[in-house]
Design an enzyme around this catalytic site. Sequence first.
Site, PDB file in Angstrom:
ATOM      1  N   ALA A  53       0.833  -1.198   0.000  1.00  0.00           N
ATOM      2  CA  ALA A  53       0.000   0.000   0.000  1.00  0.00           C
ATOM      3  C   ALA A  53       0.868   1.248   0.000  1.00  0.00           C
ATOM      4  O   ALA A  53       1.804   1.365   0.789  1.00  0.00           O
ATOM      5  CB  ALA A  53      -0.909  -0.012   1.220  1.00  0.00           C
ATOM      6  N   LYS A  81      -3.704 -13.867  -0.270  1.00  0.00           N
ATOM      7  CA  LYS A  81      -2.631 -13.418   0.611  1.00  0.00           C
ATOM      8  C   LYS A  81      -3.090 -13.619   2.056  1.00  0.00           C
ATOM      9  O   LYS A  81      -4.096 -13.037   2.479  1.00  0.00           O
ATOM     10  CB  LYS A  81      -2.327 -11.940   0.349  1.00  0.00           C
ATOM     11  CG  LYS A  81      -1.404 -11.288   1.393  1.00  0.00           C
ATOM     12  CD  LYS A  81       0.031 -11.726   1.232  1.00  0.00           C
ATOM     13  CE  LYS A  81       0.973 -11.188   2.296  1.00  0.00           C
ATOM     14  NZ  LYS A  81       0.988  -9.763   2.502  1.00  0.00           N
ATOM     15  N   ARG A  93       9.165  -5.132   1.422  1.00  0.00           N
ATOM     16  CA  ARG A  93       9.994  -3.982   1.791  1.00  0.00           C
ATOM     17  C   ARG A  93      11.357  -4.023   1.112  1.00  0.00           C
ATOM     18  O   ARG A  93      11.933  -2.982   0.810  1.00  0.00           O
ATOM     19  CB  ARG A  93      10.144  -3.936   3.322  1.00  0.00           C
ATOM     20  CG  ARG A  93       8.862  -3.451   3.984  1.00  0.00           C
ATOM     21  CD  ARG A  93       8.966  -3.497   5.486  1.00  0.00           C
ATOM     22  NE  ARG A  93       8.922  -4.867   5.999  1.00  0.00           N
ATOM     23  CZ  ARG A  93       8.948  -5.175   7.296  1.00  0.00           C
ATOM     24  NH1 ARG A  93       9.034  -4.210   8.180  1.00  0.00           N
ATOM     25  NH2 ARG A  93       8.880  -6.426   7.690  1.00  0.00           N
ATOM     26  N   GLN A 121      -5.011  -6.589  -6.316  1.00  0.00           N
ATOM     27  CA  GLN A 121      -5.331  -7.121  -4.990  1.00  0.00           C
ATOM     28  C   GLN A 121      -6.556  -6.447  -4.401  1.00  0.00           C
ATOM     29  O   GLN A 121      -6.647  -5.215  -4.393  1.00  0.00           O
ATOM     30  CB  GLN A 121      -4.156  -6.953  -4.032  1.00  0.00           C
ATOM     31  CG  GLN A 121      -4.406  -7.717  -2.740  1.00  0.00           C
ATOM     32  CD  GLN A 121      -3.314  -7.525  -1.710  1.00  0.00           C
ATOM     33  OE1 GLN A 121      -3.219  -6.474  -1.105  1.00  0.00           O
ATOM     34  NE2 GLN A 121      -2.501  -8.547  -1.507  1.00  0.00           N
ATOM     35  N   CYS A 144      -4.145  -8.017   5.969  1.00  0.00           N
ATOM     36  CA  CYS A 144      -3.797  -6.677   6.457  1.00  0.00           C
ATOM     37  C   CYS A 144      -4.134  -6.519   7.949  1.00  0.00           C
ATOM     38  O   CYS A 144      -5.263  -6.765   8.373  1.00  0.00           O
ATOM     39  CB  CYS A 144      -4.542  -5.625   5.641  1.00  0.00           C
ATOM     40  SG  CYS A 144      -4.162  -3.960   6.173  1.00  0.00           S
ATOM     41  N   GLY A 152       7.947 -12.346   4.229  1.00  0.00           N
ATOM     42  CA  GLY A 152       8.376 -11.934   5.560  1.00  0.00           C
ATOM     43  C   GLY A 152       9.881 -11.909   5.715  1.00  0.00           C
ATOM     44  O   GLY A 152      10.554 -12.915   5.518  1.00  0.00           O
ATOM     45  N   ASP A 153      10.405 -10.707   6.006  1.00  0.00           N
ATOM     46  CA  ASP A 153      11.833 -10.522   6.277  1.00  0.00           C
ATOM     47  C   ASP A 153      12.716 -10.821   5.073  1.00  0.00           C
ATOM     48  O   ASP A 153      13.802 -11.383   5.217  1.00  0.00           O
ATOM     49  CB  ASP A 153      12.275 -11.369   7.485  1.00  0.00           C
ATOM     50  CG  ASP A 153      11.629 -10.890   8.773  1.00  0.00           C
ATOM     51  OD1 ASP A 153      11.169  -9.730   8.813  1.00  0.00           O
ATOM     52  OD2 ASP A 153      11.568 -11.671   9.734  1.00  0.00           O
TER      53      ASP A 153
END
Length: 376
Positions: free
Chosen positions: A44, A165, A255, A96, A126, A231-232
């Site tokens: 987002a 997701k 990220r 999405q 989310c 994740g990570d």
Amino acid sequence: MIVDVQNPQETVSRHTSAGEIAGSRACKIGPFCLHPPAMQAGLAGYSDMAMRVVARRRGCPYAVSEALLDRVLLAGGRGREKGVVLCDEDHPVAGQLMGGEADELARAAQILLDAGFDGIDLNFACPVRKVMGRCRGGYLLSDPEQALAIMRRVREVVPGPLTLKLRRGLDDSQQAGESFAMIFEEAVRLKFAAIAVHGRSVRQKYTGRADWDFLRRLKRRYPDVPLLGSGDVFTAQDALRMYRYTGVDGVWIARGAIGNPWIFREFAALAANRPLPPPRIQEQRAALLEHFHLAIPIYGPEQTSRRMRKIGIQYARLHPNEAEVRREFIGVQSPADWWSVLQRHYRADGPGREAGHVSAGWNSCHDLEDDGEVRE
Ligand SMILES: Cc1cc2nc3c(=O)[nH]c(=O)nc-3n(C[C@H](O)[C@H](O)[C@H](O)COP(=O)(O)O)c2cc1C
């Protein structure tokens, strides 16, 4: 000021790797085969057409839009035009969706397919308070009946790839585990093309570590179900470690791709035992210019410059003068400011730095508004 993308095609051929990972399983999402086995995650406030295209030109084989609220799409609201912008280069792409009502989600899915999205991804992950409070996103992991009703109804209207997701559960309780299993197994029964699982619980939000052992156990239990791990994953090394350790079919890069679109080609190269050096300053400049240029038709020049602040800050991690460049990006208010940061710090060439680790400060930095936009 006119900012031109210098020869983007050349950028493609220089930066894109074939991405085959020797000996790896094929990562397929419906008809799409992903090389390398990775995708640009839904993010987002970030994963718009501009970010997706910049990533694709550097080896990203598949992308997901940010979470779009079904009601915004149905109402034709403010978030709608921006969220659904695509271009020829921006395929394959999944739109999405986030919502709480089966019929509304089914109608919103149709809108996205009509707009040109190649598939639909349902967000039951989310953790944002407002989203949870409206029985959307991660809330659905606590309400399997409703989650199943949504999956069945949307399945009826989406002939192409439909993906999901999830997070690993609402929390660590046994009930959460059972709800996760019900939802996961229904997705398998309904022949969802792939299931992405973020290895944190909804309650964890972005704190603590993502549980890669959970992903590994899940993959062992369902070896034939296309599983995407999340994740990570902050670097190409992380992507390869996750891929090898958990056995997931593909890596959902979130990220780690913000300000580092090279992560996709780096992942492919690393897996082929040919690690790449970090992008040089001129390559960083080209990516920043492309990002800016591609965002203008969506947001207009003024909003684009302000929006590029948070993106520039992440790109700065690859610059040898990170702290200074970061400070200057923070101050950008206009296209002229943006241009002058580029002229000051990205004019001369030189080697870039390895991407740093961006784990801190994300848990509270984004908040989904009802119109689907993100407040920071
Ligand atoms: C700013 C931000 C926005 C996000 N937006 C979305 C989203 O719209 N849809 C989604 O499925 N996940 C979203 N996520 C979650 C990521 O896709 C990903 O699952 C999560 O960040 C874990 O991966 P990472 O630790 O490698 O970043 C978002 C995460 C962040 C930090």
